[in-house]
Structures are given as C-alpha cells and as structure tokens.
Design a protein around this motif. Structure first.
Motif, PDB file in Angstrom:
ATOM      1  N   THR A   7       0.833  -1.202   0.000  1.00  0.00           N
ATOM      2  CA  THR A   7       0.000   0.000   0.000  1.00  0.00           C
ATOM      3  C   THR A   7       0.868   1.252   0.000  1.00  0.00           C
ATOM      4  O   THR A   7       0.629   2.194  -0.767  1.00  0.00           O
ATOM      5  CB  THR A   7      -0.931   0.008   1.225  1.00  0.00           C
ATOM      6  N   TRP A   8       1.892   1.260   0.844  1.00  0.00           N
ATOM      7  CA  TRP A   8       2.795   2.414   0.898  1.00  0.00           C
ATOM      8  C   TRP A   8       3.548   2.587  -0.409  1.00  0.00           C
ATOM      9  O   TRP A   8       3.771   3.710  -0.860  1.00  0.00           O
ATOM     10  CB  TRP A   8       3.772   2.254   2.055  1.00  0.00           C
ATOM     11  N   ARG A   9       3.923   1.485  -1.032  1.00  0.00           N
ATOM     12  CA  ARG A   9       4.616   1.571  -2.326  1.00  0.00           C
ATOM     13  C   ARG A   9       3.708   2.174  -3.381  1.00  0.00           C
ATOM     14  O   ARG A   9       4.140   3.006  -4.190  1.00  0.00           O
ATOM     15  CB  ARG A   9       5.096   0.186  -2.755  1.00  0.00           C
ATOM     16  N   SER A  10       2.458   1.752  -3.395  1.00  0.00           N
ATOM     17  CA  SER A  10       1.506   2.288  -4.377  1.00  0.00           C
ATOM     18  C   SER A  10       1.292   3.784  -4.167  1.00  0.00           C
ATOM     19  O   SER A  10       1.228   4.558  -5.133  1.00  0.00           O
ATOM     20  CB  SER A  10       0.165   1.553  -4.267  1.00  0.00           C
ATOM     21  N   GLU A  11       1.217   4.194  -2.916  1.00  0.00           N
ATOM     22  CA  GLU A  11       1.037   5.622  -2.615  1.00  0.00           C
ATOM     23  C   GLU A  11       2.251   6.426  -3.060  1.00  0.00           C
ATOM     24  O   GLU A  11       2.111   7.543  -3.589  1.00  0.00           O
ATOM     25  CB  GLU A  11       0.790   5.800  -1.117  1.00  0.00           C
ATOM     26  N   ALA A  12       3.453   5.858  -2.871  1.00  0.00           N
ATOM     27  CA  ALA A  12       4.673   6.555  -3.291  1.00  0.00           C
ATOM     28  C   ALA A  12       4.720   6.689  -4.807  1.00  0.00           C
ATOM     29  O   ALA A  12       5.128   7.728  -5.346  1.00  0.00           O
ATOM     30  CB  ALA A  12       5.904   5.808  -2.789  1.00  0.00           C
ATOM     31  N   ASP A  13       4.286   5.644  -5.515  1.00  0.00           N
ATOM     32  CA  ASP A  13       4.273   5.700  -6.986  1.00  0.00           C
ATOM     33  C   ASP A  13       3.278   6.738  -7.492  1.00  0.00           C
ATOM     34  O   ASP A  13       3.533   7.433  -8.479  1.00  0.00           O
ATOM     35  CB  ASP A  13       3.926   4.321  -7.558  1.00  0.00           C
ATOM     36  N   GLU A  14       2.133   6.844  -6.813  1.00  0.00           N
ATOM     37  CA  GLU A  14       1.122   7.830  -7.218  1.00  0.00           C
ATOM     38  C   GLU A  14       1.637   9.253  -7.037  1.00  0.00           C
ATOM     39  O   GLU A  14       1.285  10.151  -7.807  1.00  0.00           O
ATOM     40  CB  GLU A  14      -0.150   7.632  -6.392  1.00  0.00           C
ATOM     41  N   ASP A  15       2.473   9.441  -6.021  1.00  0.00           N
ATOM     42  CA  ASP A  15       3.034  10.769  -5.776  1.00  0.00           C
ATOM     43  C   ASP A  15       4.123  11.136  -6.776  1.00  0.00           C
ATOM     44  O   ASP A  15       4.526  12.299  -6.878  1.00  0.00           O
ATOM     45  CB  ASP A  15       3.618  10.848  -4.356  1.00  0.00           C
ATOM     46  N   MET A  16       4.596  10.133  -7.509  1.00  0.00           N
ATOM     47  CA  MET A  16       5.667  10.381  -8.471  1.00  0.00           C
ATOM     48  C   MET A  16       5.202   9.886  -9.849  1.00  0.00           C
ATOM     49  O   MET A  16       5.522   8.787 -10.279  1.00  0.00           O
ATOM     50  CB  MET A  16       6.952   9.667  -8.038  1.00  0.00           C
ATOM     51  N   GLU A  17       4.398  10.696 -10.519  1.00  0.00           N
ATOM     52  CA  GLU A  17       3.782  10.292 -11.778  1.00  0.00           C
ATOM     53  C   GLU A  17       4.757  10.339 -12.948  1.00  0.00           C
ATOM     54  O   GLU A  17       4.578   9.643 -13.942  1.00  0.00           O
ATOM     55  CB  GLU A  17       2.564  11.183 -12.063  1.00  0.00           C
ATOM     56  N   ASP A  18       5.764  11.174 -12.881  1.00  0.00           N
ATOM     57  CA  ASP A  18       6.713  11.325 -13.978  1.00  0.00           C
ATOM     58  C   ASP A  18       7.584  10.076 -14.102  1.00  0.00           C
ATOM     59  O   ASP A  18       8.346   9.754 -13.180  1.00  0.00           O
ATOM     60  CB  ASP A  18       7.593  12.555 -13.731  1.00  0.00           C
ATOM     61  N   PRO A  19       7.504   9.328 -15.228  1.00  0.00           N
ATOM     62  CA  PRO A  19       8.311   8.118 -15.401  1.00  0.00           C
ATOM     63  C   PRO A  19       9.814   8.369 -15.272  1.00  0.00           C
ATOM     64  O   PRO A  19      10.549   7.531 -14.745  1.00  0.00           O
ATOM     65  CB  PRO A  19       7.948   7.653 -16.820  1.00  0.00           C
ATOM     66  N   SER A  20      10.274   9.518 -15.741  1.00  0.00           N
ATOM     67  CA  SER A  20      11.704   9.813 -15.657  1.00  0.00           C
ATOM     68  C   SER A  20      12.136   9.986 -14.199  1.00  0.00           C
ATOM     69  O   SER A  20      13.252   9.612 -13.819  1.00  0.00           O
ATOM     70  CB  SER A  20      12.050  11.069 -16.457  1.00  0.00           C
ATOM     71  N   ALA A  21      11.243  10.554 -13.370  1.00  0.00           N
ATOM     72  CA  ALA A  21      11.560  10.717 -11.956  1.00  0.00           C
ATOM     73  C   ALA A  21      11.627   9.366 -11.264  1.00  0.00           C
ATOM     74  O   ALA A  21      12.495   9.133 -10.415  1.00  0.00           O
ATOM     75  CB  ALA A  21      10.514  11.601 -11.278  1.00  0.00           C
ATOM     76  N   ARG A  22      10.723   8.453 -11.654  1.00  0.00           N
ATOM     77  CA  ARG A  22      10.759   7.104 -11.082  1.00  0.00           C
ATOM     78  C   ARG A  22      12.049   6.389 -11.465  1.00  0.00           C
ATOM     79  O   ARG A  22      12.666   5.713 -10.645  1.00  0.00           O
ATOM     80  CB  ARG A  22       9.560   6.294 -11.577  1.00  0.00           C
ATOM     81  N   GLU A  23      12.434   6.540 -12.714  1.00  0.00           N
ATOM     82  CA  GLU A  23      13.656   5.890 -13.188  1.00  0.00           C
ATOM     83  C   GLU A  23      14.878   6.456 -12.461  1.00  0.00           C
ATOM     84  O   GLU A  23      15.788   5.712 -12.079  1.00  0.00           O
ATOM     85  CB  GLU A  23      13.804   6.098 -14.701  1.00  0.00           C
ATOM     86  N   GLU A  24      14.875   7.752 -12.231  1.00  0.00           N
ATOM     87  CA  GLU A  24      15.984   8.382 -11.520  1.00  0.00           C
ATOM     88  C   GLU A  24      16.026   7.916 -10.070  1.00  0.00           C
ATOM     89  O   GLU A  24      17.101   7.676  -9.515  1.00  0.00           O
ATOM     90  CB  GLU A  24      15.841   9.898 -11.570  1.00  0.00           C
ATOM     91  N   ARG A  25      14.855   7.770  -9.453  1.00  0.00           N
ATOM     92  CA  ARG A  25      14.790   7.289  -8.070  1.00  0.00           C
ATOM     93  C   ARG A  25      15.308   5.854  -7.978  1.00  0.00           C
ATOM     94  O   ARG A  25      15.990   5.490  -7.025  1.00  0.00           O
ATOM     95  CB  ARG A  25      13.352   7.341  -7.561  1.00  0.00           C
TER      96      ARG A  25
END
Length: 243
Positions: free
Chosen positions: A91-109
């Motif tokens: 659940t916490w992982r899903s919430e963190a992903d929702e807060d970071m919608e930009d795919p490039s930001a996710r890839e950088e993280r």
C-alpha cells in the motif's frame, strides 16, 4: 524541558519504564564489548525467553515512551490483531508511486543496482563524531516473538515514521521472510540484524519495501533504490532513520 536529567537519571527512568533486566554501558571508544554482550544475550534469550534490544539512553526517546503510555498500551498492542506486513508495504509503495507520476523521476529514483555499501555493524551505536559509543542499555525484552519488542519500545507515529502497530506488522513479515530481528533503537534510528545478507534476486524487492517503510534512507541517504538494493545484498544489519 529537555536537558534537565543526567544520563544516570535517564538510565534509571528507562529501566523503570521497561521493567525488565537491563545492563548499562557508558560511552566508550571501543564498542566491541557492547556488541559482544548483545550477541551473547541473543543466545541466552533463545533459552530464557527474551529478545535483547540495544536502547540508546536518549531523553527524546524516553519522552516518546512516556507519551505512548505504559502497561495499558503494551497490552493493547500485544492483543490487537496485526495487519499483514507485506500488504501494508505494498500500500505504501503504491502511494509513493502515485506521488511520483513522472516516469523519468521514477527511473531516476530507482537508479543502477550498483555502488551500494554493505552494513555489518550498528551505525546508531556511535555518536555523531564516531569517536565513542552512545550511552546504551542492553534490555532483555520479555517478548514471545521479535516483532513484539515494539510493545515495550513504542516510538512510532510521528512525521513519516510508521505507527507502533505498523512497525510490528512489518517486523513480523521481515522476520518470517528474512529472519530479520529488531536490535537497536534511538529516538529516530532503528536497526535490524539478520543471519545473512539477502540474495541479489530478492534485494531489489526488499529495497523497494524499505524505501516505502523509510524513504529517508534513500532520499536523504544512499540517493537511489538501486544503490540501496546493492548494499542490502552485502548487509547483515539494516539501518533506518526518520528525519
């Protein structure tokens, strides 16, 4: 008002609060005696029915204990049904992903799975200078299961730090999955020990779970989940810190 108690007075307050056998170790240059005593207590605890915890003598931590209550809170935490730790982390992982919608930001993280450093000692045991250990109690927590130590040591529920019952649920899941056991606590640090590093195949999934549990270890620490995963594959100690 903070700073009104001596270390000796705080030691006595913590002993009375915990209500279990505690050995006090004053600051020292070499932390080896503390670590050896902890591991000896781990072995004794298997026979005598307790789990040892290194509890840093800390006025803020003592305030957290007092704020959370004593016997009544302890019994409530021990008797209440626990959430499933894995589902909680998802659940916490899903919430963190929702807060970071930009795919490039996710890839950088996420970053590359390399450059991590293994941890095989207690980082929270030493002071900020690293020159000596913190004053610490080795407490023999009379818990039946390792995740139940949080009923004696309630310190969560502030800022982004999970609540006590959430620590218990996640701790149960990690013990059953990896053999990880809570071992050291300050007012903002929690450390686990485990019998061996996780496999590289499992390290990425675990790193994502740990990032959901404690984002500060990445955002203000190793900087990427991939670097955390690489470090976990080399570590027998897990370190968490909440700002």
């Amino acid at each position: 008002m903070r700073g009104q108690y001596t270390v000796e007075e705080l030691v006595e307050q913590m002993r009375q609060y915990l209500g279990c056998p505690c050995a006090y170790f004053p600051p020292m240059k070499d932390g080896k005696p503390v670590v050896e005593a902890y591991h000896q207590a781990r072995e004794r605890g298997k026979q005598e029915g307790f789990f040892p915890m290194l509890v840093v003598v800390d006025e803020i931590l003592m305030e957290c204990f007092q704020f959370n209550g004593e016997d009544s809170t302890r019994q409530e935490l021990l008797s209440a049904p626990l959430e499933l730790g894995r589902e909680l982390l998802q659940t916490w992982r899903s919430e963190a992903d929702e807060d970071m919608e930009d795919p490039s930001a996710r890839e950088e993280r996420m970053g590359e799975i390399s450059g991590g450093e293994g941890i095989d000692s207690f980082l929270g045991l030493r002071d900020f200078s690293g020159s000596k250990t913190m004053p610490v109690l080795l407490a023999e927590i009379p818990a039946q299961n390792p995740w139940e130590v949080f009923a004696w040591l309630p310190f969560g529920g502030w800022n982004s730090c999970p609540a006590n019952e959430e620590h218990m649920a996640v701790s149960k899941y990690w013990f059953e999955s990896y053999g990880a056991v809570p071992a050291l606590m300050t007012h903002d640090v929690l450390e686990y020990v485990l019998p061996a590093p996780v496999s590289r195949e499992k390290s990425v999934e675990l790193a994502l779970e740990q990032y959901a549990y404690c984002a500060d270890i990445v955002d203000q620490g190793v900087e990427t989940v991939g670097r955390l995963a690489d470090g976990l594959a080399q570590s027998t100690v897990w370190f968490f810190w909440w700002d």
